[in-house]
Design a protein around this motif. Structure first.
Motif, PDB file in Angstrom:
ATOM      1  N   PHE A 138     -21.077 -15.575 -32.724  1.00 33.91           N
ATOM      2  CA  PHE A 138     -22.627 -15.879 -33.281  1.00 33.91           C
ATOM      3  C   PHE A 138     -23.335 -14.710 -33.054  1.00 33.91           C
ATOM      4  O   PHE A 138     -24.533 -14.404 -33.611  1.00 33.91           O
ATOM      5  CB  PHE A 138     -22.998 -17.442 -32.763  1.00 33.91           C
TER       6      PHE A 138
ATOM      7  N   PRO B  34     -23.988 -12.313 -36.351  1.00 35.70           N
ATOM      8  CA  PRO B  34     -24.845 -12.484 -37.495  1.00 35.70           C
ATOM      9  C   PRO B  34     -26.453 -12.220 -36.687  1.00 35.70           C
ATOM     10  O   PRO B  34     -27.207 -11.671 -37.274  1.00 35.70           O
ATOM     11  CB  PRO B  34     -24.842 -14.097 -37.763  1.00 35.70           C
ATOM     12  N   LEU B  35     -26.482 -12.443 -35.481  1.00 37.34           N
ATOM     13  CA  LEU B  35     -28.051 -12.088 -34.869  1.00 37.34           C
ATOM     14  C   LEU B  35     -28.069 -10.809 -34.912  1.00 37.34           C
ATOM     15  O   LEU B  35     -29.301 -10.435 -35.315  1.00 37.34           O
ATOM     16  CB  LEU B  35     -28.142 -13.122 -33.389  1.00 37.34           C
TER      17      LEU B  35
ATOM     18  N   PHE C 249     -26.917  -8.483 -36.839  1.00 35.94           N
ATOM     19  CA  PHE C 249     -26.827  -7.962 -38.159  1.00 35.94           C
ATOM     20  C   PHE C 249     -28.449  -8.510 -38.583  1.00 35.94           C
ATOM     21  O   PHE C 249     -29.267  -7.780 -39.492  1.00 35.94           O
ATOM     22  CB  PHE C 249     -26.041  -8.687 -39.215  1.00 35.94           C
TER      23      PHE C 249
END
Lengths: 288, 258, 222
Positions: free
Chosen positions: C83, C86-87, C89
């Motif tokens: 996870f 995505p953080l 990005f």
């Protein structure tokens, strides 16, 4: 590697997952484990978009902050905006923290429930009773678990305690502040804005529904028939308005809606392909 | 709702891909005249003459095909505003969309050699909340007394509020939405309205870009396919109603299993 | 505190309604307050309801619980470490403020475009195709003239409206122009029906706000 190529590759692979997930049959998806990870992948993509929330805040602070600092026209209102922003942020975080504390307490009760269901020795039973005595909602019930069997079947005690914690209304100045801004500003102002539509729809109808062309006339007639079919006053005059209204909405209206939706859907599909494969001649229509 | 592709759907996907590929390469020269799109330059010119700014709103559009389509029109409008030295306000609702809007507008100004004219402060983030955005938009339109207001994108209940705000200051308004419910309000309030997929064709109409025009051509060809699919489906359903032993229907392409 | 909340809500409502006369400082005050409060609330709600429970919480192991005897109730799933991607990005959006790495913001925009494109392609087949299949209505329904007529009108309306939207086919014939014009007229019927069907709902919202002002707010003041 060229930056443009990297960006196009990332764009392509981001879309590829959803297309492949849709194309593959459900059985293959289950076999390769896509079903298990789909929710997490979707949340991951949602998180990417959600992380952009700061862009809006930075924009607001830049524009309104500079108005305040340079005492430009509208500085007072910018101050109001930023005060509203900072105070709501403070109270929203405070309210979240208070809710998290009560959720944690409910979760610890839930944990004890799971532990109670699998207690096998008297040592663990005593440990369970000790932990129960630390929680106000369970303190009085701890001694009622005399045997291992009592403990294994005690889920109702923990559920009741958990419910008490969840329903507990904590009064605190933070909650008061949050409720004031939420129920005194955010919710009623949104409802007031929505209710302006009552005025505007009348103004729009007055402007639009004039018999100046066949198109305007048809639009007006259809609108009037539908309104007559759903107003108790006009239905008292003639009940036939209701079936006419229903027919209008179910047959020509829904057919035309479907025609628009199919056209827009196809257009969206073609554009989605262009987006997916990054097919553009420069930036949005720049002539070559 | 169909949850997974059937062989028929895959075949359609391949055919659609082929049609899009051929059309994007070949382009097309003819796109039907859209009066609302002709009015875009008229509106910007009118604002420039009156010395009033222009506003362009994408409504509640988040990142997706609708926003992408609106960006083509924004690019053309931003170029026109740059040439006419007219201020262009772009009130925003969605932060990721705002990033794209800024990029497109900056590029539009750069493409006409007027990068110095671009002011990022004119891209105003109002709110992610629908009615907070509407109230901010109303206030902005009235205070700035815009001469032309463009509403291109996805709108919901606040569409009438946005359109009325422009109407009240006498702005020339051109609107486009894929949602038929909101188009009804735009027709009643705006000077020109694009209906449904005309939003997607508008940008191709404004530019000579072969890719955009090819994209509109591909839309039409796919729609012809859907059109005849519906005709065949209706004929088959009618025959089945009259002759119950007739069971053929093109729906097997989409509902059959693997 | 509740009284103050109701009184303030009523004043705000009147401020919004004052816009109907003209844009004024009273409206402007509440407009800016509304935007500020919304800007403060929504990001926290996004983190609270979306990011924390589904991404950040699992990443940091916030939901790990330990039984009283020391046994871990739900061990950390090391796949949750992914996870972080995505953080990271998501943080690239803010690269737009740093000229040297501003291209990273275009990277994350590209990811957003790709992701929404994928969903749109899936959405077309998942949602549009059932609508197309639902249009296969028989023009002749034995034993029911009403259904036959309704289905015929439905199909003809659908096809004419679709015909209206063809943008790249030239046609000067009477049939072509007639079909397009008829399609446009049917669209106007559709829009009129939509307009009419929302009138009552919009009026109901206004009635509710007036009831609040006349009832709750007035009672709270006096």
């Amino acid at each position: 590697m060229n930056k443009e190529i990297i960006i196009r590759l990332f764009t392509f692979f981001a879309g590829l997952y959803f297309v492949v997930e849709f194309i593959l049959p459900k059985e293959i998806n289950e076999e390769i484990g896509l079903v298990n990870i789909h929710e997490s992948v979707s949340y991951g993509f949602l998180a990417i978009g959600a992380m952009a929330f700061g862009l809006g805040i930075i924009n607001l602070i830049r524009i309104h902050g500079s108005k305040i600092i340079f005492l430009q026209k509208g500085a007072f209102y910018s101050l109001v905006l930023l005060l509203g922003f900072f105070s709501m942020t403070f109270f929203a975080i405070g309210d979240w923290k208070l809710n998290m504390e009560s959720s944690k307490r409910a979760a610890s009760i839930g944990l004890l429930q799971k532990f109670a269901e699998k207690v096998e020795t008297t040592d663990k039973l005593e440990l369970l009773k000790l932990e129960m005595k630390k929680i106000p909602e369970l303190r009085d019930r701890a001694d009622s678990l005399a045997t291992l069997e009592d403990a294994n079947k005690s889920s109702i005690i923990f559920q009741e305690a958990s419910q008490k914690v969840v329903n507990e209304e904590t009064s605190s100045w933070i909650k008061d502040g949050y409720n004031f801004l939420n129920k005194g500003v955010f919710v009623p102002l949104g409802a007031a804005m929505f209710s302006l539509l009552g005025f505007y729809i009348a103004a729009a109808a007055y402007r639009a529904f004039r018999v100046k062309s066949l198109e305007a006339s048809l639009m007006m007639i259809a609108a009037v028939l539908v309104v007559c079919g759903q107003t108790s006053f006009t239905l008292m005059i003639w009940e036939g308005f209701s079936p006419i209204r229903n027919w209008l909405l179910q047959v020509p209206n829904s057919a035309a809606f479907r025609g628009i939706a199919i056209g827009a859907g196809v257009a969206g599909l073609v554009l989605a392909f262009r987006m997916w494969f990054s097919i553009e001649s420069g930036s949005f229509g720049r002539k070559k | 709702m169909i949850e997974h592709a059937t062989p028929g759907i895959i075949a359609c996907l391949l055919i659609v891909s082929l049609v899009i590929y051929r059309c994007l390469r070949a382009g097309t020269s003819y796109v039907r005249r859209l009066p609302a799109v002709d009015a875009v330059y008229e509106a910007v010119g009118r604002s420039a003459e009156l010395g009033r700014p222009v506003s362009f709103s994408t409504g509640l559009s988040s990142v997706g095909p609708v926003l992408y389509a609106a960006m083509g029109i924004l690019h053309a409008i931003a170029q026109a505003c740059a040439r006419y030295r007219t201020k262009l306000f772009i009130p925003q609702n969605d932060p990721p969309a705002m990033a794209i809007v800024e990029s497109v507008t900056r590029d539009a100004y750069r493409s006409v050699g007027l990068s110095s004219q671009f002011d990022p402060r004119n891209i105003v983030f109002l709110s992610e909340e629908q009615f907070a955005f509407a109230s901010g938009y109303m206030g902005l339109i009235h205070r700035e007394r815009v001469g032309a207001a463009f509403l291109f994108g996805a709108f919901a209940g606040e569409s009438l509020i946005l359109a009325e705000a422009g109407q009240q200051v006498g702005a020339m308004q051109v609107a486009a939405s894929v949602s038929p419910e909101q188009v009804a309000f735009f027709i009643a309030t705006c000077d020109y309205t694009l209906i449904g997929e005309e939003l997607f064709a508008a940008s191709a109409y404004l530019s000579d870009d072969p890719i955009q025009r090819g994209s509109v051509r591909a839309q039409d060809l796919i729609k012809v396919g859907v059109f005849f699919l519906i005709v065949i489906g209706v004929v088959c359903a009618s025959l089945q109603a009259v002759f119950p032993s007739f069971t053929f229907s093109p729906s097997f392409l989409f509902t059959g299993g693997w | 505190m509740e009284t103050a909340t109701v009184v303030f809500a009523g004043i705000g409502t009147l401020a919004i309604f004052s816009f109907l006369i003209k844009e004024n400082p009273f409206y402007r005050f509440f407009e800016h307050l509304f935007i500020g409060v919304a800007a403060g609330l929504l990001p926290i709600l996004t983190i609270r309801n979306l990011l924390y429970p589904n991404v950040i919480g699992p990443l940091i192991g916030a939901d790990i619980q330990v039984f009283p005897d020391g046994e871990i109730a739900n061990p950390y799933n090391y796949w949750n470490l992914l996870f972080i991607i995505p953080l990271i990005f998501g943080l690239f959006y803010y690269a737009v403020f740093i000229p040297k790495v501003s291209w990273l913001s275009r990277l994350v925009i590209g990811i957003s475009l790709g992701y929404s494109a994928g969903l749109s392609i899936k959405g077309f087949f998942a949602e549009m195709i059932p609508q197309v299949l639902g249009s296969f209505k028989p023009l002749v329904v034995p034993g029911s003239i009403g259904d036959s007529v309704n289905n015929s009108i439905f199909v003809i309306t659908l096809l004419l409206v679709m015909y209206y939207f063809f943008c790249t086919f030239k046609g000067e014939s009477t049939a072509h122009n007639g079909a397009r014009y008829t399609g446009r007229l049917l669209l106007m019927v559709c829009f009129g029906a939509f307009f009419g069907s929302t009138v009552m709902a919009r009026m109901a919202l206004l009635v509710e706000r007036i009831q609040f002002l006349v009832g709750e707010w007035w009672t709270a003041i006096f």
